[in-house]
Write a protein that holds these residues in place. Structure first.
Motif, short mmCIF file in Angstrom:
data_model
loop_
_atom_site.label_atom_id
_atom_site.label_comp_id
_atom_site.label_asym_id
_atom_site.label_seq_id
_atom_site.Cartn_x
_atom_site.Cartn_y
_atom_site.Cartn_z
N CYS A 117 0.85 -1.19 0.00
CA CYS A 117 0.00 0.00 0.00
C CYS A 117 0.89 1.24 0.00
O CYS A 117 1.59 1.49 -0.97
CB CYS A 117 -0.95 -0.04 1.19
SG CYS A 117 -2.26 1.21 1.11
N SER A 133 -20.88 -0.97 5.03
CA SER A 133 -21.27 0.15 4.16
C SER A 133 -22.54 0.83 4.71
O SER A 133 -22.70 2.05 4.60
CB SER A 133 -21.50 -0.32 2.72
OG SER A 133 -22.60 -1.19 2.65
N GLU A 165 -11.85 0.96 6.45
CA GLU A 165 -12.47 1.89 5.50
C GLU A 165 -13.60 2.66 6.17
O GLU A 165 -13.75 3.87 5.96
CB GLU A 165 -13.04 1.12 4.30
CG GLU A 165 -11.99 0.62 3.34
CD GLU A 165 -12.59 -0.26 2.25
OE1 GLU A 165 -12.45 0.09 1.07
OE2 GLU A 165 -13.20 -1.29 2.59
N ASP A 176 -17.54 -2.72 2.69
CA ASP A 176 -16.44 -1.98 3.31
C ASP A 176 -15.82 -2.79 4.46
O ASP A 176 -16.52 -3.53 5.15
CB ASP A 176 -16.93 -0.65 3.88
CG ASP A 176 -17.17 0.39 2.79
OD1 ASP A 176 -16.89 0.08 1.62
OD2 ASP A 176 -17.64 1.49 3.11
N ALA A 177 -14.52 -2.59 4.66
CA ALA A 177 -13.84 -3.17 5.82
C ALA A 177 -13.93 -2.19 6.99
O ALA A 177 -14.30 -1.03 6.81
CB ALA A 177 -12.38 -3.45 5.47
N SER A 224 -7.88 -4.82 8.78
CA SER A 224 -6.99 -3.80 8.24
C SER A 224 -7.80 -2.82 7.40
O SER A 224 -9.03 -2.85 7.41
CB SER A 224 -5.89 -4.46 7.40
OG SER A 224 -6.46 -5.10 6.28
N GLY A 225 -7.10 -1.95 6.68
CA GLY A 225 -7.78 -0.94 5.87
C GLY A 225 -8.79 -1.51 4.90
O GLY A 225 -9.89 -1.00 4.76
N LYS A 226 -8.43 -2.60 4.23
CA LYS A 226 -9.29 -3.16 3.18
C LYS A 226 -9.86 -4.52 3.53
O LYS A 226 -10.59 -5.11 2.74
CB LYS A 226 -8.49 -3.29 1.87
CG LYS A 226 -8.00 -1.97 1.29
CD LYS A 226 -9.13 -1.21 0.63
CE LYS A 226 -8.60 0.07 -0.01
NZ LYS A 226 -9.69 0.95 -0.45
N HIS A 227 -9.48 -5.07 4.69
CA HIS A 227 -9.87 -6.45 5.01
C HIS A 227 -10.48 -6.58 6.40
O HIS A 227 -9.99 -5.98 7.35
CB HIS A 227 -8.66 -7.39 4.91
CG HIS A 227 -8.08 -7.47 3.54
ND1 HIS A 227 -8.42 -8.45 2.65
CD2 HIS A 227 -7.21 -6.66 2.89
CE1 HIS A 227 -7.78 -8.25 1.51
NE2 HIS A 227 -7.04 -7.17 1.64
N ARG A 254 -5.74 -9.12 -5.67
CA ARG A 254 -6.92 -9.67 -4.98
C ARG A 254 -6.64 -11.03 -4.34
O ARG A 254 -7.57 -11.80 -4.06
CB ARG A 254 -8.09 -9.79 -5.97
CG ARG A 254 -8.54 -8.44 -6.49
CD ARG A 254 -9.76 -8.54 -7.38
NE ARG A 254 -10.16 -7.25 -7.88
CZ ARG A 254 -10.87 -6.34 -7.20
NH1 ARG A 254 -11.25 -6.60 -5.97
NH2 ARG A 254 -11.19 -5.19 -7.73
#
Length: 354
Positions: A14, A225, A177, A173-174, A149-152, A351
């Protein structure tokens, strides 16, 4: 293997350029060049800017990691690098640098799944060999893994190191996020999560509440979300009712953090009920920088008599130390690549999943 292998590990998944040197599980050096301030003005990570910064920083971070570990590249026995998941053009920088290094110095190469690094990060030891789990690692399995984490946001069943089944994940969304997007609504800047969790400490519990997402679903998935939308409407209402954000923002953050924690605890508890044979709980990911989230999840583990395996603060966000620990176990399992053609066959996998 009579002597623990000397490993150099890279991560550019990242916006942090990270290089670490490990002797087995012991971290001899861990150097991270952060880009947070650069991306803050954009309100999030800009992949192309991150790539340029990685290209500029990686030779310097590499040299610094070797210097701090007091070793040379000739001493190193294995080269490891994250190949996914992450931002494609950023993964590419570290991967190419590490592959070229392995080929040039004729070192075996170990491709690492970034999420496996987060999962195993609690097994890292400091340079003196001290850490949470000094021996008997095998006695912790089977285990559950909770990665945030940020995305997971993922729940993993760990039969043993290298053998994983994903039990649940976010459908949108994770957690990270959600924190950052809500932080932006509150004008906290980027990243918003750390400020939000800090503000929550000053808030009154129960004054502002949020509906817990997926509370009654029978699966182990997550969803955030909807809470982001709920937060948007709630901030609009509060701003119409009050003159200043300072009149409600602490209670808002308290309510939001409580909802996030409760959503994690509910799914974790369901997983524990479903898999009573589990002996340990492994956690990892930058969201665990929140000591409150770390503590609340730990209470669930201890209540069930589990060994709670979590990383030191410096290894919770993205770092190469965790890449090194995943590489160490891959080496023990002989999952290494030795010929240039095999090394170069590894491509970035944005991914990639556990």
């Amino acid at each position: 293997m009579s002597k623990d292998p000397l490993i150099i590990a890279f991560d550019t998944s990242c916006d942090d350029t990270s290089v670490a040197v490990l002797r087995g599980r012991r971290v001899l050096s861990s150097v991270v060049s952060s880009q947070v301030e650069i991306h803050a003005q954009w309100g999030g990570v800009v992949p192309d800017i991150a790539r340029r910064e990685h290209e500029k920083n990686i030779p310097l971070v590499y040299e610094e990691a070797l210097r701090k570990a007091k070793v040379s590249i000739e001493d190193v026995e294995y080269v490891a690098c994250t190949y996914g998941p992450g931002l494609a053009i950023d993964l590419e920088v570290g991967l190419k640098f590490a592959q070229d290094l392995a080929i040039k110095y004729k070192k075996p190469f170990v491709p690492v799944n970034h999420m496996e690094g987060h999962l195993l990060s609690g097994l890292l030891l400091n340079s003196n060999g001290n850490g949470l789990v000094r021996s008997n690692v095998e006695s912790l399995f089977p285990a559950l893994g909770l990665l945030i984490s940020g995305k997971h946001t993922e729940l993993i069943y760990v039969e043993k190191i290298g053998k994983y089944v994903k039990l649940g994940e976010t459908l949108d969304d994770a957690v990270g996020e959600a924190f950052d997007k809500v932080g932006r609504m509150l004008n906290f800047g980027y990243p918003g999560g750390p400020t939000l969790t800090e503000f929550a400490k000053k808030g009154k519990r129960g004054k502002i509440t949020f509906t817990i997402p997926m509370k009654h679903s029978n699966d182990l998935n997550f969803s955030y979300s909807g809470v982001k939308t709920a937060a948007l409407y709630k901030t609009k209402e509060l701003r119409e009712e009050y003159e200043r954000d300072s009149e409600w923002v602490y209670d808002f953050c308290r309510g939001f953090l409580d909802m996030i924690i409760e959503s994690l605890v509910i799914k974790l508890t369901k997983a524990i009920e479903k898999y009573p044979e589990v002996k340990g709980l492994f956690v990892g990911g930058g969201v665990f920088n929140s000591e409150e989230i770390l503590r609340k999840v730990g209470q669930v583990a201890r209540k069930n008599g589990f060994k709670y395996v979590y990383p030191e603060k410096e290894f919770r966000g993205d770092n190469a130390g965790m890449v090194g620990i995943a590489a160490y176990y891959a080496i023990l399992n002989k999952k290494v690549l030795e010929t240039p053609s095999k090394i170069l066959s590894i491509d970035r996998e944005p991914r990639l999943s556990l």
